[in-house]
Motif scaffolding. Structure first.
Motif, PDB file in Angstrom:
ATOM      1  N   GLU A 179       0.837  -1.189   0.000  1.00  0.00           N
ATOM      2  CA  GLU A 179       0.000   0.000   0.000  1.00  0.00           C
ATOM      3  C   GLU A 179       0.884   1.257   0.000  1.00  0.00           C
ATOM      4  O   GLU A 179       0.608   2.220  -0.712  1.00  0.00           O
ATOM      5  CB  GLU A 179      -0.895  -0.043   1.250  1.00  0.00           C
ATOM      6  N   LEU A 180       1.938   1.195   0.807  1.00  0.00           N
ATOM      7  CA  LEU A 180       2.847   2.336   0.938  1.00  0.00           C
ATOM      8  C   LEU A 180       3.450   2.733  -0.406  1.00  0.00           C
ATOM      9  O   LEU A 180       3.651   3.912  -0.701  1.00  0.00           O
ATOM     10  CB  LEU A 180       3.965   1.949   1.919  1.00  0.00           C
ATOM     11  N   LYS A 181       3.697   1.723  -1.209  1.00  0.00           N
ATOM     12  CA  LYS A 181       4.328   1.935  -2.505  1.00  0.00           C
ATOM     13  C   LYS A 181       3.530   2.889  -3.387  1.00  0.00           C
ATOM     14  O   LYS A 181       4.089   3.620  -4.203  1.00  0.00           O
ATOM     15  CB  LYS A 181       4.456   0.569  -3.195  1.00  0.00           C
ATOM     16  N   LYS A 182       2.206   2.891  -3.169  1.00  0.00           N
ATOM     17  CA  LYS A 182       1.354   3.734  -4.009  1.00  0.00           C
ATOM     18  C   LYS A 182       1.535   5.219  -3.713  1.00  0.00           C
ATOM     19  O   LYS A 182       1.042   6.063  -4.437  1.00  0.00           O
ATOM     20  CB  LYS A 182      -0.120   3.366  -3.778  1.00  0.00           C
ATOM     21  N   TYR A 183       2.186   5.508  -2.588  1.00  0.00           N
ATOM     22  CA  TYR A 183       2.256   6.914  -2.170  1.00  0.00           C
ATOM     23  C   TYR A 183       3.662   7.490  -2.214  1.00  0.00           C
ATOM     24  O   TYR A 183       3.928   8.520  -1.602  1.00  0.00           O
ATOM     25  CB  TYR A 183       1.674   7.049  -0.759  1.00  0.00           C
ATOM     26  N   ILE A 184       4.571   6.818  -2.903  1.00  0.00           N
ATOM     27  CA  ILE A 184       5.950   7.278  -2.954  1.00  0.00           C
ATOM     28  C   ILE A 184       6.047   8.726  -3.428  1.00  0.00           C
ATOM     29  O   ILE A 184       6.823   9.517  -2.914  1.00  0.00           O
ATOM     30  CB  ILE A 184       6.781   6.363  -3.875  1.00  0.00           C
ATOM     31  N   ASP A 185       5.200   9.083  -4.386  1.00  0.00           N
ATOM     32  CA  ASP A 185       5.306  10.425  -4.955  1.00  0.00           C
ATOM     33  C   ASP A 185       4.886  11.528  -3.985  1.00  0.00           C
ATOM     34  O   ASP A 185       5.340  12.655  -4.106  1.00  0.00           O
ATOM     35  CB  ASP A 185       4.491  10.512  -6.260  1.00  0.00           C
ATOM     36  N   VAL A 186       4.018  11.214  -3.007  1.00  0.00           N
ATOM     37  CA  VAL A 186       3.583  12.269  -2.086  1.00  0.00           C
ATOM     38  C   VAL A 186       4.095  12.094  -0.659  1.00  0.00           C
ATOM     39  O   VAL A 186       4.092  13.033   0.122  1.00  0.00           O
ATOM     40  CB  VAL A 186       2.041  12.388  -2.007  1.00  0.00           C
ATOM     41  N   ALA A 187       4.539  10.879  -0.334  1.00  0.00           N
ATOM     42  CA  ALA A 187       4.853  10.564   1.067  1.00  0.00           C
ATOM     43  C   ALA A 187       5.926  11.468   1.669  1.00  0.00           C
ATOM     44  O   ALA A 187       5.956  11.663   2.872  1.00  0.00           O
ATOM     45  CB  ALA A 187       5.272   9.110   1.181  1.00  0.00           C
ATOM     46  N   TRP A 188       6.779  12.033   0.852  1.00  0.00           N
ATOM     47  CA  TRP A 188       7.883  12.844   1.383  1.00  0.00           C
ATOM     48  C   TRP A 188       7.525  14.315   1.493  1.00  0.00           C
ATOM     49  O   TRP A 188       8.349  15.145   1.827  1.00  0.00           O
ATOM     50  CB  TRP A 188       9.086  12.691   0.444  1.00  0.00           C
TER      51      TRP A 188
END
Lengths: 347, 262
Positions: free
Chosen positions: B119-128
């Motif tokens: 699930e985390l992988k889907k948010y790489i672009d915004v997570a930071w």
């Protein structure tokens, strides 16, 4: 001439009521259906009590010792009230035990018949009794009490355990809409105990709401912050068998959305409290009211939670609804005071 | 069973190949990553390309990976991960969430707790995208310190999704490089230059000469901000400060790498 008061039920509430009355010089007849005193805590061998993890024996053992050490308490073991009649302001009761029947007149009566643990086998979705590794809180309490915390299926220590809250509570499907109040705290307490003694074993709690009310919240915080107990939001809809002798919990993760099917070594069901068959039985025998949840109904739930609708008959403990042991003990004392006042007034 | 995969050009003009999962009736309900389909596949000499070998991977989460939680807990910034009870106060107070709805600190912490990398992988672009305002850490009733938890998240992303970081965060890494060079090289931040370089990197060269930008440039030329950096020069005794910063960055890098286990 001293008063005669009948106490039905030898659990925490009934014991404390009997002890207090005995100290007031009242002749107490304590009727207990089992062959021992202590009620459910004794029957299911509760080991440690929340919130301070003190040994159950400190509380229950102490009460039993006091009640059995004579005084003015006469304990009738393995017995029941087989007949009950009003006699003016007093009551005639027949106490039936193995040694025969005894008819006595009492000035007042305290009903402390307690609760029954919900039987999870009644709710098929939890597969209790179908899989050995699905147990409930009273089973776990007994296992911990006997220092025998292993998977029932193979006798090995589990590595991953799930606690499922609200089993038999807050579920119209099984007919119980109420919250059983203590199961959250008991489960959190058990998870802490488990993590303390078996640090290798992961603990997950599946919840809808965690209701560790009042200061019991401290336990919930402790479980997470000191023992890494993981809470997962979502109720379990199905328990099936999984690979490598596991049991699989199927549910929805309501925080991330999306289904999960997680295998566990052991599942502990936090089964709630019910009025049990004794509540309707005592209700019809004594002519007191039963509520819509299957517990005995107090005259006024806020003003006089320890009174039944019948003058002279008082209620104490979990027979009026799910309750912690401390609350039952308090109510035992409250009912004792009221029963004594009634008896003295109608001397 | 002879399994044979080959790319399009080897197929030698066979029948036309469909788009991935194209033939699935309710295609819009299924995420791209959950469809497994080989464009060209031959099994035992039989061509089963495209729809003939389609599989839909179950959405069901089938395990909690606690080792991951332990890993986060060992880091300095993530040590309080066990405290979070998912009340959502962090997301509610977040200054970034209103701009990027997909940036949800509460959910990220939960994914880290349960080791849900998928699930985390889907948010790489915004997570930071945490800006470090620390409002969440102030509001958090359990003192989880979500702001720093987001740093733990950055470590996770760096360690487990190196490929994705390289591709999805390429632009951001490049702009970061410009920023660092500016600070270390000149000791001052030239916002105008940073802005124009970032726009160039993102391919917005046309907009650079648009009306808005022209106006801003003119204004900065007029009030002298455009020259301020040149006129001011480097800060006093910059070389020793520069050395200290470089030292710090070097150390930070080693810590980060060791924490992320790279």
């Amino acid at each position: 001439m001293s008063e005669n008061i009948l106490v039905i039920g030898g659990g925490p509430a009934g014991l404390n009521a009997a002890i207090m009355l005995s100290e007031l010089g009242v002749n107490v007849a304590l009727v207990e259906r089992d062959s021992f005193l202590g009620g459910n805590p004794k029957k299911f061998k509760y080991k440690f009590l929340f919130p301070d993890m003190q040994p159950a024996d400190n509380v229950i053992g102490e009460l039993i010792k006091k009640a059995e050490s004579g005084g003015n308490i006469k304990v009738y073991y393995s017995s029941e009230v087989s007949d009950f009649k009003e006699n003016g302001k007093k009551f005639d009761a027949v106490i039936k035990s193995a040694s025969g029947s005894e008819t006595k007149t009492f000035d007042s009566v305290i009903v402390a018949t307690g609760f029954e643990h919900f039987d999870p086998a009644r709710d098929a979705k939890y597969s209790y009794q179908l899989f050995d590794d699905v147990i409930d809180i009273k089973d776990l309490e007994r296992m911990m009490g006997e220092n025998n915390f292993v998977r029932p299926s193979n006798g090995k220590p589990p590595k991953k355990v799930a606690f499922i809250l609200c089993v038999g509570s807050r579920d119209r499907h099984v007919g119980n809409q109420y919250c059983s109040r203590v199961c959250c705290t008991v489960s959190v307490k058990q998870a802490i105990e488990m993590r303390e003694h078996f640090p290798d074993c992961e603990a997950y709690i599946f919840y809808m709401d965690i209701r560790t009310y009042g200061f019991f919240e401290d336990l919930y915080w402790k479980a997470m912050e000191e023992h890494d107990v993981q809470i997962v939001k979502g109720r379990i809809a199905e328990i099936t068998s999984g690979p490598d002798n596991t049991v699989v919990c199927k549910g929805e993760d309501t925080l991330l959305r999306g289904p999960f099917e997680i295998p566990f070594d052991m599942v502990v069901l936090a089964s709630g409290m019910e009025g049990g068959p004794q509540s309707p039985e005592i209700s019809s025998k004594l002519g007191i009211e039963l509520d819509e949840h299957g517990f005995l109904k107090p005259e006024n739930v806020t003003l006089s939670p320890f009174k039944s609708n019948k003058p002279g008959v008082f209620l104490a403990g979990a027979c009026t609804g799910p309750k912690a042991i401390s609350d039952s003990i308090t109510e035992g004392a409250a009912a004792a005071m009221n029963a004594y006042t009634y008896a003295v007034k109608n001397r | 069973m002879a399994l044979e995969k080959h790319d399009n050009k080897n197929l030698g003009g066979g029948r036309p190949v469909a788009e991935k999962g194209e033939h699935i009736v309710a295609r819009h309900l299924i995420e791209d990553d959950n469809i497994k389909e080989e464009k060209n596949l031959v099994i035992d000499g039989v061509d089963v390309s495209g729809r003939w070998n389609t599989f839909i991977i179950s959405r069901v989460n089938s395990d909690f990976d606690r080792s991951f939680f332990e890993e986060i807990k060992k880091t300095v910034v993530g040590s309080r991960i066990n405290r979070c009870w998912q009340c959502g106060m962090c997301t509610a107070s977040c200054t970034v969430t209103p701009l990027y709805r997909r940036f949800n600190p509460r959910a990220f912490i939960y994914m880290m707790q349960l080791g849900n990398l998928k699930e985390l992988k889907k948010y790489i672009d915004v997570a930071w995208r945490c800006v470090g305002c620390y409002k969440c850490s102030q509001r958090c009733p359990k003192q989880v310190n979500p702001a720093e938890m987001m740093e733990a998240l950055a470590l996770v992303i760096k360690k487990y999704f190196q490929e994705e970081v390289k591709t999805k965060l390429k632009l951001d890494e490049e702009v970061k490089k410009i920023y660092e060079d500016m600070i270390i090289g000149h000791g001052r931040l030239d916002l105008a230059k940073l802005h124009t370089s970032a726009m160039q990197k993102s391919g917005k060269t046309k907009e650079l000469f648009g009306k808005i930008e022209r106006g801003a440039i003119l204004k900065m030329l007029k009030d002298g901000r455009a020259f301020s950096v040149l006129r001011l020069g480097k800060p006093h005794n910059w070389s020793s400060s520069k050395e200290a910063i470089e030292n710090y960055l070097h150390k930070l890098n080693t810590i980060e790498n060791s924490e992320a286990g790279v």
